[in-house]
Design a protein around this motif. Structure first.
Motif, PDB file in Angstrom:
ATOM      1  N   LYS A 104       0.815  -1.219   0.000  1.00  0.00           N
ATOM      2  CA  LYS A 104       0.000   0.000   0.000  1.00  0.00           C
ATOM      3  C   LYS A 104       0.847   1.268   0.000  1.00  0.00           C
ATOM      4  O   LYS A 104       0.344   2.352  -0.271  1.00  0.00           O
ATOM      5  CB  LYS A 104      -0.932   0.002   1.214  1.00  0.00           C
ATOM      6  CG  LYS A 104      -2.101  -0.965   1.093  1.00  0.00           C
ATOM      7  CD  LYS A 104      -2.970  -0.966   2.349  1.00  0.00           C
ATOM      8  CE  LYS A 104      -4.106  -1.955   2.238  1.00  0.00           C
ATOM      9  NZ  LYS A 104      -4.942  -2.002   3.453  1.00  0.00           N
TER      10      LYS A 104
ATOM     11  N   TYR B 148       3.190   1.929  -2.095  1.00  0.00           N
ATOM     12  CA  TYR B 148       3.801   2.153  -3.413  1.00  0.00           C
ATOM     13  C   TYR B 148       2.753   2.379  -4.500  1.00  0.00           C
ATOM     14  O   TYR B 148       1.601   1.963  -4.378  1.00  0.00           O
ATOM     15  CB  TYR B 148       4.686   0.952  -3.778  1.00  0.00           C
ATOM     16  CG  TYR B 148       5.772   0.720  -2.764  1.00  0.00           C
ATOM     17  CD1 TYR B 148       6.931   1.491  -2.767  1.00  0.00           C
ATOM     18  CD2 TYR B 148       5.618  -0.234  -1.764  1.00  0.00           C
ATOM     19  CE1 TYR B 148       7.921   1.302  -1.813  1.00  0.00           C
ATOM     20  CE2 TYR B 148       6.597  -0.434  -0.802  1.00  0.00           C
ATOM     21  CZ  TYR B 148       7.745   0.341  -0.832  1.00  0.00           C
ATOM     22  OH  TYR B 148       8.709   0.157   0.114  1.00  0.00           O
ATOM     23  N   ASN B 149       3.202   3.066  -5.563  1.00  0.00           N
ATOM     24  CA  ASN B 149       2.370   3.249  -6.753  1.00  0.00           C
ATOM     25  C   ASN B 149       2.649   2.196  -7.816  1.00  0.00           C
ATOM     26  O   ASN B 149       1.746   1.789  -8.546  1.00  0.00           O
ATOM     27  CB  ASN B 149       2.608   4.630  -7.376  1.00  0.00           C
ATOM     28  CG  ASN B 149       2.209   5.750  -6.450  1.00  0.00           C
ATOM     29  OD1 ASN B 149       3.049   6.422  -5.884  1.00  0.00           O
ATOM     30  ND2 ASN B 149       0.903   5.935  -6.289  1.00  0.00           N
ATOM     31  N   VAL B 150       3.918   1.792  -7.925  1.00  0.00           N
ATOM     32  CA  VAL B 150       4.337   0.867  -8.981  1.00  0.00           C
ATOM     33  C   VAL B 150       5.298  -0.160  -8.397  1.00  0.00           C
ATOM     34  O   VAL B 150       6.143   0.183  -7.553  1.00  0.00           O
ATOM     35  CB  VAL B 150       5.039   1.613 -10.142  1.00  0.00           C
ATOM     36  CG1 VAL B 150       5.488   0.630 -11.232  1.00  0.00           C
ATOM     37  CG2 VAL B 150       4.124   2.672 -10.736  1.00  0.00           C
TER      38      VAL B 150
ATOM     39  N   GLY C  22      -2.938  -0.463  -8.502  1.00  0.00           N
ATOM     40  CA  GLY C  22      -1.486  -0.345  -8.560  1.00  0.00           C
ATOM     41  C   GLY C  22      -0.933  -0.523  -9.968  1.00  0.00           C
ATOM     42  O   GLY C  22      -1.619  -1.007 -10.875  1.00  0.00           O
TER      43      GLY C  22
ATOM     44  N   GLY D  53      -5.656  -2.313 -12.555  1.00  0.00           N
ATOM     45  CA  GLY D  53      -4.407  -1.559 -12.504  1.00  0.00           C
ATOM     46  C   GLY D  53      -3.812  -1.337 -13.880  1.00  0.00           C
ATOM     47  O   GLY D  53      -4.491  -1.442 -14.900  1.00  0.00           O
TER      48      GLY D  53
ATOM     49  N   ALA E 187       2.292   4.515 -13.256  1.00  0.00           N
ATOM     50  CA  ALA E 187       1.942   5.198 -12.006  1.00  0.00           C
ATOM     51  C   ALA E 187       0.776   6.160 -12.165  1.00  0.00           C
ATOM     52  O   ALA E 187       0.309   6.731 -11.184  1.00  0.00           O
ATOM     53  CB  ALA E 187       3.161   5.967 -11.484  1.00  0.00           C
TER      54      ALA E 187
ATOM     55  N   ASP F 123      -5.670   6.712  -7.526  1.00  0.00           N
ATOM     56  CA  ASP F 123      -5.055   6.355  -6.255  1.00  0.00           C
ATOM     57  C   ASP F 123      -5.478   4.942  -5.841  1.00  0.00           C
ATOM     58  O   ASP F 123      -6.579   4.484  -6.172  1.00  0.00           O
ATOM     59  CB  ASP F 123      -5.467   7.351  -5.164  1.00  0.00           C
ATOM     60  CG  ASP F 123      -4.874   8.739  -5.409  1.00  0.00           C
ATOM     61  OD1 ASP F 123      -3.886   8.828  -6.165  1.00  0.00           O
ATOM     62  OD2 ASP F 123      -5.411   9.707  -4.857  1.00  0.00           O
ATOM     63  N   LEU F 124      -4.604   4.274  -5.092  1.00  0.00           N
ATOM     64  CA  LEU F 124      -4.936   2.931  -4.610  1.00  0.00           C
ATOM     65  C   LEU F 124      -6.231   2.952  -3.810  1.00  0.00           C
ATOM     66  O   LEU F 124      -6.447   3.830  -2.970  1.00  0.00           O
ATOM     67  CB  LEU F 124      -3.816   2.392  -3.725  1.00  0.00           C
ATOM     68  CG  LEU F 124      -2.501   1.995  -4.404  1.00  0.00           C
ATOM     69  CD1 LEU F 124      -1.535   1.455  -3.356  1.00  0.00           C
ATOM     70  CD2 LEU F 124      -2.730   0.949  -5.477  1.00  0.00           C
TER      71      LEU F 124
END
Length: 548
Positions: free
Chosen positions: A41, A43-45, A72, A178, A209, A213-214
């Motif tokens: 959670k 991180y974006n990538v 993600g 994602g 990215a 948002d997650l």
């Protein structure tokens, strides 16, 4: 976990340097225990930098799937496509798997001409229409038709390419909530100092990215539930061929044994007891095959059994009984016989017998092909000789006018009969058909399940016995796990697995004439009482042979 690329440390430094110039932070690890919901959670990538082999265990794979499903991003570099071959979801995420590279007769590192296919993407907007690149060029298998290709390599400009005129090197896609970007470049150390590659990697990273948002609260992120939600409860031990069970809303479990015992487990006492002993025909595979309760059991107390009565004709019977709450057993005198499936009982095999419901209150019942398979060499049993109906599944499974080798769908009525739901395979009144048929062309769909949310029907199909493929007769044995989203024909005994076809065989002299066509299946058996022209055959959902 396989071949280790010497470019990995250079690639890591490349991304760390890139982060300092482009206002993002990067962490690196080779510790797969970092793949948890809590950690991902942050991180974006996630970048797979030249990974190889089986790098994540089951729980880590689930965490990574949730990360992508929550929105993600994924960036796969070079050997990321040479990773996790036993994890189909990952192969779809990447977009394809490694299928070899040059090196049999030439160097694996070669120079070749690249063509830019799409300059509108951030990873390729700086690239010329064509350019030369030195690297290790993978061939790919299971290449996804859903990806958008960005760069291809011209196989005419290097040796031992295997994909032909269209050989992609980089692509992207939105996948399972994602984003995924893959590039084949990165085998060589020099790749990470190539001036064309820095904008390429950075553009792919920014695109991966660039999603929302997650959001771990999305329904898609809950596809795989927590394994620890289960508690194992031993209901009973030393059972004699248990067949099927149903769970009541109060936690009681009713279940059967093939030879006729019906049992009840009470979670309050944590004890099981035999509540009824039905008189059933027990030779071969016959007996008490199916048990389930009515969707409105709390109100009507109805229990449904599929069994082989000793008395009466030789037919398996679907009956409804009332459960006596006072005496905690079925009231056998309350039996309402809904449906009979005539069977031969002279020898084996295949009874099916599973019962389930959809959310509309339709009852599904599986029936086996009732065919002796032992005189067919393990291939499709299609004995055309006189009085050999019991060795010919075209007389049952592929017979549109017979209830065997099917999954039936009916709507039970209050008075103990049934009506026919809409969209079964054949309409009411159609000549040489039975309207109860939902799925046909089954060998032995022993247990079934209906997804109450989608209405999709699932079943395990016990396959035939041939240990090897035969050029003369057809494919080896395969077991199947099947899905039906609508009514259809699933091929037995003309086809198995992904419509692998048997040959039309004359059992008088074991000669063969032609291969059955799944697009236009024909049932010309002398034992067939139904239609000659059958619906197109559906491929198995999942299938696997009796081989490695």
């Amino acid at each position: 976990m396989g071949y280790r690329h010497e470019s990995i440390p250079v690639g890591i430094k490349f991304f760390k340097d890139l982060s300092l110039k482009n206002q993002f932070t990067v962490d690196t690890t080779e510790n797969n225990s970092k793949f948890t919901d809590e950690n991902l959670k942050k991180y974006n990538v996630v970048i797979f930098m030249c990974t190889t082999g089986d790098v994540l265990n089951d729980s880590q794979q689930i965490a990574f799937e949730r990360f992508i499903q929550a929105g993600g991003g994924f960036l796969g570099i070079h050997a990321a496509a040479d990773t996790e071959y036993d994890w189909p979801w990952y192969g779809k995420l990447v977009g394809g798997y490694f299928n070899g590279h040059p090196g049999k007769n030439v160097s694996n590192i070669q120079k070749a001409t690249m063509y830019t296919l799409d300059k509108s993407h951030a990873s390729t907007s700086h690239l010329p229409i064509s350019f030369e690149k030195t690297d290790e060029f993978y061939d790919f298998k299971n290449f996804s038709s859903n990806v958008k290709s960005l760069i291809r390599v011209d196989e005419k400009t290097y040796k031992e390419g295997q994909m032909g005129n269209f050989h992609p090197m980089a692509w992207y896609q939105e996948f399972d909530g994602g984003r995924s970007f893959y590039t084949n470049f990165g085998h060589t150390i020099e790749t990470f100092s190539d001036p064309l590659m820095a904008p390429h990697f950075l553009g792919g990273l920014k695109w991966a990215a660039g999603g929302a948002d997650l959001n771990y609260s999305k329904e898609t992120s809950q596809v795989t539930p927590e394994e620890n939600r289960f508690q194992k409860v031993i209901l009973d031990e030393k059972l004699d061929e248990p067949t099927e069970l149903a769970v009541m809303n109060d936690g009681r479990v009713i279940y059967g044994e093939r030879k006729g015992k019906l049992k009840l487990y009470d979670p309050k006492t944590k004890l099981a007891k035999t509540i009824n002993e039905l008189e059933v025909y027990t030779k071969f595979e016959y007996g008490l095959m199916g048990v389930n309760i009515d969707p409105n059991f709390d109100q009507n107390k109805w229990v449904y059994l599929y069994y082989s009565p000793v008395k009466g004709d030789t037919a398996n019977t679907l009956s409804r009984f009332t459960f006596d709450e006072v005496n905690q057993k079925l009231d056998l005198s309350s039996e309402k016989m809904l449906l009979k499936v005539p069977v031969k009982r002279t020898d084996c095999c295949h009874t099916g017998g599973s019962i389930d419901w959809d959310k509309q209150g339709n009852l599904y019942l599986s029936t086996g092909d009732d065919v002796n398979p032992f005189d067919s060499d393990g291939f499709g049993p299609m004995d055309n000789r006189p009085n050999r109906q019991g060795w010919d599944a075209r007389a049952s499974s592929s017979n549109t006018n017979d209830l065997r080798g099917k999954i039936l769908r009916i709507k039970p009525t209050t008075e103990g009969s049934y009506s026919i739901p809409k969209a079964n395979l054949f309409p009411v009144g159609m000549a040489k058909t039975r309207p109860e048929i939902y799925v046909m062309g089954n060998r032995n769909p022993y247990r079934i399940s209906v997804d109450k949310r989608t209405g999709y029907l699932y079943w395990g199909e016990v396959g035939p016995d041939a240990g090897e493929n035969s050029e003369k007769y057809g494919p080896r044995g395969h077991d199947e796990h099947n899905q039906a989203r609508k009514a259809g024909y699933f091929g037995w005994p003309l086809f198995v697995a992904d419509n692998r076809a048997y040959k039309h065989r004359d059992f008088n002299d074991n000669s063969v004439t032609y291969t059955f066509d799944p697009a236009k299946p024909i049932n010309d058996s002398p034992h067939n009482t139904g239609l000659t022209e059958l619906p197109p055959a559906n491929k198995a959902f999942i299938y696997y042979p009796y081989a490695d």
